[in-house]
Design a protein around this motif. Structure first.
Motif, PDB file in Angstrom:
ATOM      1  N   MET A 126       0.843  -1.192   0.000  1.00 55.58           N
ATOM      2  CA  MET A 126       0.000   0.000   0.000  1.00 55.58           C
ATOM      3  C   MET A 126       0.879   1.244   0.000  1.00 55.58           C
ATOM      4  O   MET A 126       2.067   1.173   0.309  1.00 55.58           O
ATOM      5  CB  MET A 126      -0.933   0.002   1.195  1.00 55.58           C
ATOM      6  CG  MET A 126      -0.218  -0.087   2.521  1.00 55.58           C
ATOM      7  SD  MET A 126      -1.401  -0.101   3.848  1.00 55.58           S
ATOM      8  CE  MET A 126      -1.105  -1.642   4.599  1.00 55.58           C
ATOM      9  N   ASP A 127       0.270   2.361  -0.306  1.00 53.68           N
ATOM     10  CA  ASP A 127       0.998   3.619  -0.295  1.00 53.68           C
ATOM     11  C   ASP A 127       0.629   4.423   0.947  1.00 53.68           C
ATOM     12  O   ASP A 127      -0.426   4.218   1.549  1.00 53.68           O
ATOM     13  CB  ASP A 127       0.666   4.443  -1.543  1.00 53.68           C
ATOM     14  CG  ASP A 127       1.383   3.876  -2.766  1.00 53.68           C
ATOM     15  OD1 ASP A 127       2.198   2.940  -2.563  1.00 53.68           O
ATOM     16  OD2 ASP A 127       1.105   4.345  -3.866  1.00 53.68           O
ATOM     17  N   ALA A 128       1.564   5.328   1.324  1.00 53.36           N
ATOM     18  CA  ALA A 128       1.321   6.169   2.494  1.00 53.36           C
ATOM     19  C   ALA A 128       2.113   7.450   2.332  1.00 53.36           C
ATOM     20  O   ALA A 128       2.933   7.566   1.419  1.00 53.36           O
ATOM     21  CB  ALA A 128       1.742   5.448   3.767  1.00 53.36           C
ATOM     22  N   THR A 129       1.848   8.411   3.203  1.00 56.89           N
ATOM     23  CA  THR A 129       2.575   9.679   3.161  1.00 56.89           C
ATOM     24  C   THR A 129       3.604   9.697   4.272  1.00 56.89           C
ATOM     25  O   THR A 129       3.288   9.342   5.428  1.00 56.89           O
ATOM     26  CB  THR A 129       1.605  10.852   3.375  1.00 56.89           C
ATOM     27  OG1 THR A 129       0.492  10.670   2.503  1.00 56.89           O
ATOM     28  CG2 THR A 129       2.273  12.181   3.092  1.00 56.89           C
ATOM     29  N   LEU A 130       4.839  10.095   3.952  1.00 52.77           N
ATOM     30  CA  LEU A 130       5.887  10.169   4.971  1.00 52.77           C
ATOM     31  C   LEU A 130       5.667  11.430   5.810  1.00 52.77           C
ATOM     32  O   LEU A 130       5.672  12.544   5.298  1.00 52.77           O
ATOM     33  CB  LEU A 130       7.268  10.205   4.310  1.00 52.77           C
ATOM     34  CG  LEU A 130       8.447  10.222   5.275  1.00 52.77           C
ATOM     35  CD1 LEU A 130       8.526   8.933   6.079  1.00 52.77           C
ATOM     36  CD2 LEU A 130       9.755  10.473   4.539  1.00 52.77           C
ATOM     37  N   VAL A 131       5.456  11.248   7.107  1.00 53.63           N
ATOM     38  CA  VAL A 131       5.181  12.381   7.978  1.00 53.63           C
ATOM     39  C   VAL A 131       6.469  12.917   8.596  1.00 53.63           C
ATOM     40  O   VAL A 131       6.692  14.107   8.709  1.00 53.63           O
ATOM     41  CB  VAL A 131       4.201  11.963   9.105  1.00 53.63           C
ATOM     42  CG1 VAL A 131       3.944  13.121  10.066  1.00 53.63           C
ATOM     43  CG2 VAL A 131       2.897  11.467   8.507  1.00 53.63           C
ATOM     44  N   HIS A 132       7.333  11.970   8.989  1.00 54.73           N
ATOM     45  CA  HIS A 132       8.488  12.398   9.771  1.00 54.73           C
ATOM     46  C   HIS A 132       9.546  11.299   9.729  1.00 54.73           C
ATOM     47  O   HIS A 132       9.218  10.122   9.744  1.00 54.73           O
ATOM     48  CB  HIS A 132       8.051  12.635  11.211  1.00 54.73           C
ATOM     49  CG  HIS A 132       9.167  13.084  12.103  1.00 54.73           C
ATOM     50  ND1 HIS A 132       9.718  14.339  12.024  1.00 54.73           N
ATOM     51  CD2 HIS A 132       9.842  12.448  13.096  1.00 54.73           C
ATOM     52  CE1 HIS A 132      10.682  14.452  12.920  1.00 54.73           C
ATOM     53  NE2 HIS A 132      10.773  13.308  13.585  1.00 54.73           N
ATOM     54  N   SER A 133      10.815  11.670   9.649  1.00 54.08           N
ATOM     55  CA  SER A 133      11.906  10.693   9.739  1.00 54.08           C
ATOM     56  C   SER A 133      12.836  11.109  10.866  1.00 54.08           C
ATOM     57  O   SER A 133      13.248  12.265  10.928  1.00 54.08           O
ATOM     58  CB  SER A 133      12.699  10.621   8.426  1.00 54.08           C
ATOM     59  OG  SER A 133      11.892  10.096   7.410  1.00 54.08           O
ATOM     60  N   ALA A 134      13.131  10.182  11.764  1.00 50.64           N
ATOM     61  CA  ALA A 134      14.030  10.488  12.873  1.00 50.64           C
ATOM     62  C   ALA A 134      15.266   9.603  12.774  1.00 50.64           C
ATOM     63  O   ALA A 134      15.161   8.374  12.721  1.00 50.64           O
ATOM     64  CB  ALA A 134      13.314  10.250  14.199  1.00 50.64           C
ATOM     65  N   TYR A 135      16.432  10.237  12.745  1.00 52.96           N
ATOM     66  CA  TYR A 135      17.684   9.481  12.679  1.00 52.96           C
ATOM     67  C   TYR A 135      18.085   9.089  14.087  1.00 52.96           C
ATOM     68  O   TYR A 135      18.224   9.927  14.975  1.00 52.96           O
ATOM     69  CB  TYR A 135      18.769  10.353  12.038  1.00 52.96           C
ATOM     70  CG  TYR A 135      20.097   9.674  11.991  1.00 52.96           C
ATOM     71  CD1 TYR A 135      20.289   8.534  11.194  1.00 52.96           C
ATOM     72  CD2 TYR A 135      21.172  10.152  12.731  1.00 52.96           C
ATOM     73  CE1 TYR A 135      21.507   7.899  11.154  1.00 52.96           C
ATOM     74  CE2 TYR A 135      22.397   9.522  12.697  1.00 52.96           C
ATOM     75  CZ  TYR A 135      22.559   8.397  11.913  1.00 52.96           C
ATOM     76  OH  TYR A 135      23.769   7.759  11.877  1.00 52.96           O
ATOM     77  N   LEU A 136      18.214   7.772  14.364  1.00 48.91           N
ATOM     78  CA  LEU A 136      18.459   7.292  15.727  1.00 48.91           C
ATOM     79  C   LEU A 136      19.879   6.780  15.928  1.00 48.91           C
ATOM     80  O   LEU A 136      20.202   6.236  16.972  1.00 48.91           O
ATOM     81  CB  LEU A 136      17.486   6.152  16.072  1.00 48.91           C
ATOM     82  CG  LEU A 136      15.998   6.453  15.925  1.00 48.91           C
ATOM     83  CD1 LEU A 136      15.190   5.197  16.169  1.00 48.91           C
ATOM     84  CD2 LEU A 136      15.569   7.551  16.879  1.00 48.91           C
ATOM     85  N   GLY A 137      20.731   6.920  14.900  1.00 49.34           N
ATOM     86  CA  GLY A 137      22.089   6.406  15.030  1.00 49.34           C
ATOM     87  C   GLY A 137      22.202   5.014  14.445  1.00 49.34           C
ATOM     88  O   GLY A 137      22.780   4.820  13.369  1.00 49.34           O
ATOM     89  N   THR A 138      21.615   4.049  15.132  1.00 48.62           N
ATOM     90  CA  THR A 138      21.684   2.680  14.622  1.00 48.62           C
ATOM     91  C   THR A 138      20.604   2.429  13.576  1.00 48.62           C
ATOM     92  O   THR A 138      20.633   1.419  12.883  1.00 48.62           O
ATOM     93  CB  THR A 138      21.500   1.663  15.759  1.00 48.62           C
ATOM     94  OG1 THR A 138      20.288   1.990  16.445  1.00 48.62           O
ATOM     95  CG2 THR A 138      22.660   1.722  16.736  1.00 48.62           C
ATOM     96  N   ALA A 139      19.641   3.303  13.478  1.00 45.87           N
ATOM     97  CA  ALA A 139      18.550   3.111  12.527  1.00 45.87           C
ATOM     98  C   ALA A 139      17.851   4.444  12.269  1.00 45.87           C
ATOM     99  O   ALA A 139      18.148   5.439  12.927  1.00 45.87           O
ATOM    100  CB  ALA A 139      17.543   2.099  13.087  1.00 45.87           C
TER     101      ALA A 139
END
Lengths: 351, 293
Positions: free
Chosen positions: A293-306
């Motif tokens: 399915m498709d979705a809208t990217l709301v937010h990306s958080a860089y956590l270091g390991t992921a």
């Protein structure tokens, strides 16, 4: 026949209060704990996990059902007649006694000879590396040190079974991590069965051979940590342990049709509404139109390991994807993306 | 610290210092001074007499007709009897008060409040009235006397005017002083310690002896002091229930200030009583410090 279980709990129920005000905290609980197993009762506060531990310790008596320890029926035995010792949540060290007197308490109750007591106290304190504190009082010790003394005190009489009631919850995070490793080592060294109670799912997964997840006085799921995490059977279990994405769907002959998406080839025993669960790290971010399915990217958080991506589905719900491939650059915020769901990572849940 | 700080401190402490000097220091000093004087012919004290230790001497020695000193054990006996009476009362209060305090601590908050009220209610009544009440209960033909006579096959029992009556009266009067401090310890007591003791193999009796009593010791000591010390100086109860036959130290002191009009001698006995109590308390404090070290 030799008993292979340390603890056998059969159909145990317990209610507090009387008459109409009675609150049932355990409903027909049955558990077997094998010799030298590290067994954990996991659940939110009020789920009955501590009551179950207290029934095994003998501080409470079950209304019905039976408890056997090493084959011996202890359902109605007082705590001082059970081959069990407890590490209490706030340690419950005797404030008027020194560290070594605390550890010697049970041995003195057993009326062991003096030189033997001294030797066993020394051994127990050595095991938790507290020999140099033998003459101190509990009030002179830090939380972690008190924790160690409580462990030594409970291990000194060499119980068949050690009960641990949220023993690490009063420690700060760093110390807790250290003590987790020590606990695990100690259990391997001493060869004692551990019954561990915690509300910390990470701790439960890290330490246990088997985990029982409890809610509302019942055991919902029982199994090795990997099974509990990877293959939760209940919505509550899936939700309580780690992050999880829940998708509502409709079971049909060919699989499960996800709301606003495709039909996934998941086997379901009977048709009707179902919930699918998938861990954020098992779902993958793909180009729009190529996934389930498709979705809208709301937010990306860089956590270091992921990197943790938060998406919004067409249905309005949130969806989390944890991407551990650091090379791949995150798509721009607000862009359309696709979600790929490996079939083997999908779990069908009971309510 | 600057000079103005020091000044500020002194000024701030002044009211407390004045109160202590005026209300504690001055009366004690006056009592000490009076104890060194001689009794007056009309008033209690001859303020002009030369100070001497004669009053203290009188406690132990008596001057014979020819001026030689001979041992007089009268006051020593009264002193020892007072200590014994106070000790017995303290023990009785402990035996009765400890279970009561333990039980009170196990009640619900409402139950505790009610019990605290019940324990303190006797204070609202005058001590004299309460002692007269015991007089009525214990006298011949009183209900307790009749009950004891009915159960005791060897003739009538004299309940009143003896040491037993005094012990009963004192225990009744001072029981709250034991219950309250012991209760305050049990109220804060961590009952998981008892669970821990059971868990480590201690039966109920062993848990009481090895955990509950030692942890409650500060309250027990405080209660014992609060009972023992006023008991030593008690005079109303021994006078009424003891019938004046068995004197306690408090009665002797009261007599010196009352009928005998010998204030210096009364002051001397008071000073000795005070000194003995101070010694006992110091010894107790030292013993406790050594134990907790």
């Amino acid at each position: 026949m030799a008993e292979t279980n340390t603890v056998t709990i059969r159909g145990v129920s317990k209610a507090f209060g009387r008459g109409d005000a009675a609150v049932r905290v355990l409903h027909d609980v049955s558990v077997d704990i094998a010799r030298q197993e590290f067994f954990t009762l996991l659940g939110p506060s009020g789920c009955g996990k501590t009551t179950l531990l207290r029934l095994v310790a003998g501080f409470e008596i079950a209304d019905s059902g039976s408890i056997r320890i090493e084959g011996q029926d202890v359902t109605h035995a007082p705590p001082f007649r059970r081959p069990v010792n407890t590490v209490f949540q706030n340690y419950a060290l005797f404030p008027h006694l020194t560290v070594e007197q605390n550890v010697a308490f049970s041995l003195e109750e057993q009326r062991l000879p003096r030189d033997q007591i001294r030797q066993r106290v020394g051994e127990a304190l050595e095991m938790v590396r507290m020999q140099t504190y033998a003459r101190r009082r509990p009030s002179d010790l830090s939380g972690g040190q008190q924790q160690r003394v409580a462990l030594a005190r409970a291990l000194a009489p060499r119980p068949k079974l050690l009960l641990l009631d949220e023993p690490l919850s009063a420690l700060d995070l760093k110390l807790r991590k250290e003590m987790q490793i020590e606990l695990k080592q100690l259990q391997a060294e001493a060869g004692i069965t551990f019954l561990f109670v915690t509300h910390d799912q990470e701790e439960a997964l890290a330490l246990s051979d088997r985990v029982a997840v409890m809610q509302g006085g019942r055991i919902l799921q029982m199994g090795p940590p990997r099974e509990i995490y990877e293959a939760p059977t209940h919505r509550f279990v899936a939700d309580f342990i780690g992050d999880i994405n829940l998708l509502d769907g409709e079971a049909t002959g060919g699989g499960v049709r996800v709301a606003g998406g495709q039909t996934l080839p998941v086997q379901v025993s009977r048709p009707g509404p179902v919930t699918l669960a998938i861990r954020p790290e098992r779902a993958r971010l793909v180009a729009a139109g190529t996934g389930v399915m498709d979705a809208t990217l709301v937010h990306s958080a860089y956590l270091g390991t992921a990197t943790l991506h938060k998406l919004q589905l067409a249905s309005g719900g949130d969806f989390l994807i944890r991407q551990s491939d650091p090379v791949q650059a995150a798509p721009e915020k607000g862009s359309r993306v696709g979600i790929a769901l490996p079939t083997d990572a999908l779990q069908v849940l009971q309510e | 610290m600057t000079q103005s700080d020091t000044l500020r401190r002194i000024v701030l402490m002044l009211p407390a210092l004045v109160a202590i000097l005026l209300l504690v220091g001055a009366p004690l000093g006056l009592m000490g001074w009076v104890s060194l004087l001689e009794k007056g012919t009309t008033a209690g004290v001859d303020w002009g007499s030369a100070p001497s230790i004669g009053n203290y001497q009188r406690l132990v020695w008596e001057e014979d007709f020819d001026g030689t000193l001979i041992l007089n054990t009268n006051y020593l006996v009264i002193f020892l009897r007072s200590v014994l009476q106070a000790a017995v009362t303290t023990l009785l209060c402990l035996m009765l008060g400890l279970p009561v305090a333990l039980w009170m601590a196990s009640l619900s908050p409402t139950g505790r409040a009610v019990m605290l009220l019940l324990v303190t209610i006797p204070f609202w009544t005058n001590l004299l009235v309460r002692n007269y009440a015991w007089l009525i209960i214990l006298r011949e033909g009183g209900w307790l006397g009749m009950a004891v006579d009915a159960l005791w096959p060897f003739g009538p029992v004299q309940l009143l005017y003896n040491d037993v009556a005094v012990a009963i009266g004192l225990t009744y009067s001072f029981l709250p002083f034991m219950v309250l401090p012991v209760y305050s310890v049990f109220e804060k007591f961590d009952w998981r310690l008892v669970e821990a003791a059971h868990d480590l193999g201690a039966t109920r009796a062993r848990a009481l002896r090895r955990v509950i009593l030692p942890v409650a010791m500060p309250g027990i000591l405080a209660g014992s002091l609060l009972v023992f010390i006023p008991c030593l100086g008690a005079f109303v109860t021994p006078a009424l229930l003891g019938g004046g036959k068995t004197l306690m130290l408090g009665n002797v002191i009261q007599m010196q200030f009352g009928p005998s009009r010998n204030w210096p001698f009364g002051a001397a006995i008071s000073v000795v009583l005070l000194a003995v109590m101070l010694l006992a308390m110091t010894a107790l404090a030292l013993w406790r410090n050594r134990r907790s070290a």
